[in-house]
Scaffold this motif. Structure first.
Motif, PDB file in Angstrom:
ATOM      1  N   ILE A  78       0.877  -1.179   0.000  1.00 37.59           N
ATOM      2  CA  ILE A  78       0.000   0.000   0.000  1.00 37.59           C
ATOM      3  C   ILE A  78       0.912   1.226   0.000  1.00 37.59           C
ATOM      4  N   ASP A  79       0.873   2.011  -1.070  1.00 37.57           N
ATOM      5  CA  ASP A  79       1.653   3.246  -1.127  1.00 37.57           C
ATOM      6  C   ASP A  79       0.783   4.365  -0.568  1.00 37.57           C
ATOM      7  N   SER A  80       1.205   4.924   0.569  1.00 37.58           N
ATOM      8  CA  SER A  80       0.378   5.905   1.281  1.00 37.58           C
ATOM      9  C   SER A  80       0.530   7.341   0.785  1.00 37.58           C
ATOM     10  N   HIS A  81       1.190   7.536  -0.344  1.00 30.15           N
ATOM     11  CA  HIS A  81       1.223   8.884  -0.944  1.00 30.15           C
ATOM     12  C   HIS A  81       1.584   8.753  -2.421  1.00 30.15           C
ATOM     13  N   VAL A  82       0.560   8.785  -3.258  1.00 37.80           N
ATOM     14  CA  VAL A  82       0.804   8.725  -4.715  1.00 37.80           C
ATOM     15  C   VAL A  82       0.071   9.864  -5.400  1.00 37.80           C
ATOM     16  N   HIS A  83       0.442  10.062  -6.683  1.00 31.55           N
ATOM     17  CA  HIS A  83      -0.329  10.915  -7.591  1.00 31.55           C
ATOM     18  C   HIS A  83      -0.501  10.117  -8.875  1.00 31.55           C
ATOM     19  N   VAL A  84      -1.745   9.757  -9.179  1.00 27.02           N
ATOM     20  CA  VAL A  84      -2.002   8.973 -10.391  1.00 27.02           C
ATOM     21  C   VAL A  84      -2.897   9.779 -11.339  1.00 27.02           C
ATOM     22  N   ALA A 130      14.055   9.916  13.065  1.00 31.29           N
ATOM     23  CA  ALA A 130      14.603   9.320  14.294  1.00 31.29           C
ATOM     24  C   ALA A 130      13.784   9.773  15.502  1.00 31.29           C
ATOM     25  N   THR A 131      13.442  11.057  15.535  1.00 35.41           N
ATOM     26  CA  THR A 131      12.669  11.601  16.661  1.00 35.41           C
ATOM     27  C   THR A 131      11.262  10.996  16.700  1.00 35.41           C
ATOM     28  N   LEU A 132      10.608  10.926  15.537  1.00 38.38           N
ATOM     29  CA  LEU A 132       9.256  10.361  15.474  1.00 38.38           C
ATOM     30  C   LEU A 132       9.277   8.886  15.876  1.00 38.38           C
ATOM     31  N   TYR A 133      10.266   8.173  15.362  1.00 36.70           N
ATOM     32  CA  TYR A 133      10.382   6.729  15.612  1.00 36.70           C
ATOM     33  C   TYR A 133      10.590   6.450  17.101  1.00 36.70           C
ATOM     34  N   HIS A 134      11.499   7.187  17.721  1.00 36.26           N
ATOM     35  CA  HIS A 134      11.778   6.946  19.139  1.00 36.26           C
ATOM     36  C   HIS A 134      10.611   7.365  20.033  1.00 36.26           C
ATOM     37  N   ALA A 135       9.810   8.329  19.558  1.00 33.08           N
ATOM     38  CA  ALA A 135       8.623   8.732  20.330  1.00 33.08           C
ATOM     39  C   ALA A 135       7.500   7.708  20.187  1.00 33.08           C
ATOM     40  N   GLY A 136       7.578   6.878  19.131  1.00 30.94           N
ATOM     41  CA  GLY A 136       6.538   5.870  18.910  1.00 30.94           C
ATOM     42  C   GLY A 136       5.421   6.328  17.981  1.00 30.94           C
ATOM     43  N   VAL A 137       5.665   7.387  17.203  1.00 30.97           N
ATOM     44  CA  VAL A 137       4.670   7.856  16.225  1.00 30.97           C
ATOM     45  C   VAL A 137       4.623   6.841  15.070  1.00 30.97           C
ATOM     46  N   PRO A 138       3.417   6.344  14.701  1.00 33.58           N
ATOM     47  CA  PRO A 138       3.345   5.398  13.583  1.00 33.58           C
ATOM     48  C   PRO A 138       3.847   6.028  12.282  1.00 33.58           C
ATOM     49  N   ILE A 139       4.652   5.280  11.559  1.00 26.05           N
ATOM     50  CA  ILE A 139       5.258   5.759  10.309  1.00 26.05           C
ATOM     51  C   ILE A 139       4.805   4.850   9.172  1.00 26.05           C
ATOM     52  N   LEU A 140       4.243   5.461   8.113  1.00 27.06           N
ATOM     53  CA  LEU A 140       3.762   4.690   6.963  1.00 27.06           C
ATOM     54  C   LEU A 140       4.642   4.946   5.746  1.00 27.06           C
ATOM     55  N   ALA A 141       4.700   3.937   4.864  1.00 30.71           N
ATOM     56  CA  ALA A 141       5.500   4.064   3.642  1.00 30.71           C
ATOM     57  C   ALA A 141       4.679   4.718   2.537  1.00 30.71           C
ATOM     58  N   GLY A 142       5.108   5.868   2.103  1.00 28.72           N
ATOM     59  CA  GLY A 142       4.482   6.574   0.983  1.00 28.72           C
ATOM     60  C   GLY A 142       5.581   7.248   0.192  1.00 28.72           C
ATOM     61  N   THR A 143       5.389   7.369  -1.113  1.00 29.01           N
ATOM     62  CA  THR A 143       6.507   7.812  -1.952  1.00 29.01           C
ATOM     63  C   THR A 143       6.365   9.227  -2.506  1.00 29.01           C
ATOM     64  N   ASP A 144       5.125   9.665  -2.766  1.00 27.09           N
ATOM     65  CA  ASP A 144       4.860  10.896  -3.521  1.00 27.09           C
ATOM     66  C   ASP A 144       5.208  10.707  -5.004  1.00 27.09           C
ATOM     67  N   CYS A 145       5.074   9.464  -5.489  1.00 27.05           N
ATOM     68  CA  CYS A 145       5.353   9.203  -6.907  1.00 27.05           C
ATOM     69  C   CYS A 145       4.396  10.011  -7.775  1.00 27.05           C
ATOM     70  N   HIS A 146       4.895  10.449  -8.921  1.00 23.56           N
ATOM     71  CA  HIS A 146       4.079  11.266  -9.814  1.00 23.56           C
ATOM     72  C   HIS A 146       4.601  11.151 -11.238  1.00 23.56           C
ATOM     73  N   GLU A 147       3.867  11.761 -12.136  1.00 27.36           N
ATOM     74  CA  GLU A 147       4.166  11.688 -13.569  1.00 27.36           C
ATOM     75  C   GLU A 147       5.640  12.001 -13.858  1.00 27.36           C
ATOM     76  N   GLU A 148       6.313  11.057 -14.495  1.00 26.07           N
ATOM     77  CA  GLU A 148       7.716  11.283 -14.859  1.00 26.07           C
ATOM     78  C   GLU A 148       7.795  12.271 -16.011  1.00 26.07           C
ATOM     79  N   GLY A 149       8.866  13.035 -16.029  1.00 25.83           N
ATOM     80  CA  GLY A 149       9.080  13.952 -17.150  1.00 25.83           C
ATOM     81  C   GLY A 149       8.411  15.296 -16.952  1.00 25.83           C
ATOM     82  N   LYS A 150       7.365  15.342 -16.080  1.00 23.50           N
ATOM     83  CA  LYS A 150       6.671  16.620 -15.867  1.00 23.50           C
ATOM     84  C   LYS A 150       7.163  17.305 -14.602  1.00 23.50           C
ATOM     85  N   SER A 151       8.128  16.690 -13.924  1.00 20.71           N
ATOM     86  CA  SER A 151       8.594  17.211 -12.655  1.00 20.71           C
ATOM     87  C   SER A 151      10.109  17.171 -12.645  1.00 20.71           C
ATOM     88  N   ILE A 152      10.715  18.037 -11.841  1.00 18.34           N
ATOM     89  CA  ILE A 152      12.168  18.005 -11.711  1.00 18.34           C
ATOM     90  C   ILE A 152      12.585  16.949 -10.696  1.00 18.34           C
TER      91      ILE A 152
END
Ligand SMILES: [Zn+2]
Length: 380
Positions: free
Chosen positions: A56-62, A275-297
Motif C-alpha cells: 500500500i503506497d500511502s502517498h501517490v499521484h495517479v 529518528a525523533t518520530l520513531y523513538h517517540a513511537g509515532v506510527p510511520i507509513l511508507a508513501g513515496t509521492d510518486c508522480h508523472e515522470e518527465g513533468k517534474s524536476i
C-alpha cells in the motif's frame, strides 16, 4: 485464473505476525484468502519464496491507467492518492478494471500565492477558500468522492483559522485530514489544526521531541515520503531551476517561503525527524509521492519508488519488519482498509510472491515473481 476460482500456493513462507512462517500452504478462494485447500482449480509451487501482503503506497499521484499498471507491476495493490483534480478525474481513475484500488483526497486546499499554487496547475477551488466558506468546501469534497481531506500547509498558504475550520468540518463528516508539511512552521500549524496524518517531514529544521510527543498524544500518523524528501533537498542543476525563476510570481512565492523557513532544506533534517518520530513511537507509513515522470524536476517514479522508500526507511533506522508493516498492515489500519494488509483468512487476496526474504535484506522486496490483486493473478 478468473474470479470465483480457487488457487493453492504450496511450499511458501508467509510474512505475518511480525515475522516469517515456516513453509506452508496459502489458499486463494475467489477474491479472498481462504483456508480449505481441497479441490483447487490451480496449484502453484511457491518454490520456498516469501508471500507478503500487496503493498500500500500511502502517498501517490495517479493521472492515468499506465501509472496504475506500473504500481501493480512493482507489487503495489492499493494506492492512497494525495490530490486529484478536476473532480471528474476521480470516477475516471477508478473505472479501470484490474488495477490497484484508489483512495483519494480529491481537490486539495492550498492558497493563491503559495509555492504550490505557482508550480502546480491547482484548480481555482483549491486557492480561494475563506474560513466562512470551509463548511461548503468540505461538503463538496465529500460529494465528489474524497476519502480524506488534504491541506497543503505552507507559508505562504492557508492560514491557521482556515486550517482549523477544515479539520473541524472534515471530522463532522468522519473524514480524516492529511496535511502536506515539508517545513517547520507549517508542520506546527498542521499539528495545531488537529490533522490526523502529516505527510513529508520538516526539512528546514528537524521535528523536535515536543512535536513528536504532541503527535503521539493526538494519534497523528507520519507519512514521511523519504523518496521525495531526498529529491527536494538535493541541489538542482541550474537548468532545472532557471525556468522557474523566470516567473516573477513563482520567484516571489519562493523567496517569501524561504524567508519564513529556519534555514536550508536538508535530507539530514529529514533523517533526524524520522529518528525523533520513531523513538517517540509515532506510527510511520511508507508513501513515496510518486508522480508523472518527465513533468517534474523530481525523480519519484510509480512503483519502483516504493521499494526505494522501504530501503530509505531501513536506512533511517526502522527494522525490516517495521518497514514491511509500514507498507501493508499499518496503512490498512490507519486509513480504514480493514479488509486488507495482512495475510489472514477472510482478507482480500492482494498478494506478492518474492523469491527472497525481505526480513533479512529489505532489497528482497524487489525480487517479485508473482502478484495477485483481489485473487486474480496479475500478468507482468
Ligand atoms: Zn504529493
Amino acid at each position: 485464473m478468473s474470479r470465483g476460482q480457487k488457487t493453492v500456493i504450496e511450499n511458501v513462507r508467509v510474512f505475518k505476525n511480525s515475522g516469517i512462517t515456516d513453509l506452508t500452504t496459502v489458499v486463494i478462494d475467489g477474491d479472498l484468502i481462504g483456508s480449505d485447500a481441497s479441490n483447487p482449480d490451480q496449484t502453484i509451487d511457491g518454490a520456498g519464496g516469501v508471500l507478503i501482503p500487496g503493498l500500500i503506497d500511502s502517498h501517490v499521484h495517479v493521472l492515468k491507467e499506465a501509472h496504475l499498471q506500473k504500481l501493480l507491476h512493482h507489487g503495489v495493490t492499493t494506492v492512497l492518492d494525495m490530490a486529484m483534480y478536476p473532480a471528474e478525474r476521480i470516477p475516471q481513475m477508478r473505472s479501470y478494471p484490474g488495477m490497484p484500488e484508489i483512495k483519494t483526497a480529491g481537490v486539495p486546499l492550498s492558497k493563491a500565492g503559495s509555492v504550490h499554487s505557482c508550480v502546480l496547475p491547482l484548480p481555482p477551488e483549491s486557492l480561494h477558500v475563506k474560513p466562512e466558506e470551509v463548511a461548503e468546501w468540505v461538503r463538496k469534497r465529500v460529494v465528489e468522492g474524497s476519502d480524506y481531506i488534504k491541506i497543503i500547509a505552507d507559508v505562504p498558504g492557508p492560514d491557521q483559522k482556515t486550517m482549523n475550520a477544515v479539520v473541524a468540518e472534515a471530522h463532522k463528516h468522519q473524514k480524516k485530514v492529511v496535511a502536506h508539511a515539508a517545513s517547520y512552521a507549517p508542520f506546527n500549524m498542521a499539528l495545531e489544526a488537529g490533522v490526523d496524518i502529516v505527510t513529508h517531514l520538516s526539512l528546514d529544521k528537524a521535528v523536535d521531541t515536543g512535536m513528536a510527543e504532541r503527535m503521539l498524544a493526538k494519534n497523528v500518523i507520519s507519512v514521511p515520503t523519504l523518496c521525495m524528501m531526498k529529491e527536494t533537498s538535493k541541489d538542482l542543476p541550474m537548468s532545472d531551476v532557471a525556468p522557474m525563476l523566470l516567473k516573477p510570481k513563482t520567484l516571489h512565492a519562493i523567496v517569501k517561503n524561504k524567508r519564513n523557513g529556519h534555514g536550508k532544506h536538508t535530507y539530514a533534517n529529514a533523517e533526524a525527524s524520522i529518528a525523533t518520530l520513531y523513538h517517540a513511537g509515532v506510527p510511520i507509513l511508507a508513501g513515496t509521492d510518486c508522480h508523472e515522470e518527465g513533468k517534474s524536476i523530481f525523480d519519484v517514479p510509480h512503483g519502483e519508488s516504493m521499494h526505494r522508500e522501504l530501503e530509505l526507511l531501513v536506512a533511517a533506522g526502522l527494522s525490516n519488519v517495521e518497514v514491511l508493516e509500514a507498507a501493508t498492515s499499518l496503512p490498512a489500519k490507519y486509513f480504514g482498509l480493514e479488509d486488507r494488509g495482512v495475510i489472514e483468512e477472510g482478507k482480500r487476496a492482494d498478494l506478492v510472491l518474492l523469491k527472497e526474504d525481505p526480513t533479512r535484506e529489505i532489497k528482497a522486496s524487489r525480487s517479485i515473481s508473482r502478484v495477485w490483486l483481489g485473487g486474480v493473478e496479475v500478468s507482468r
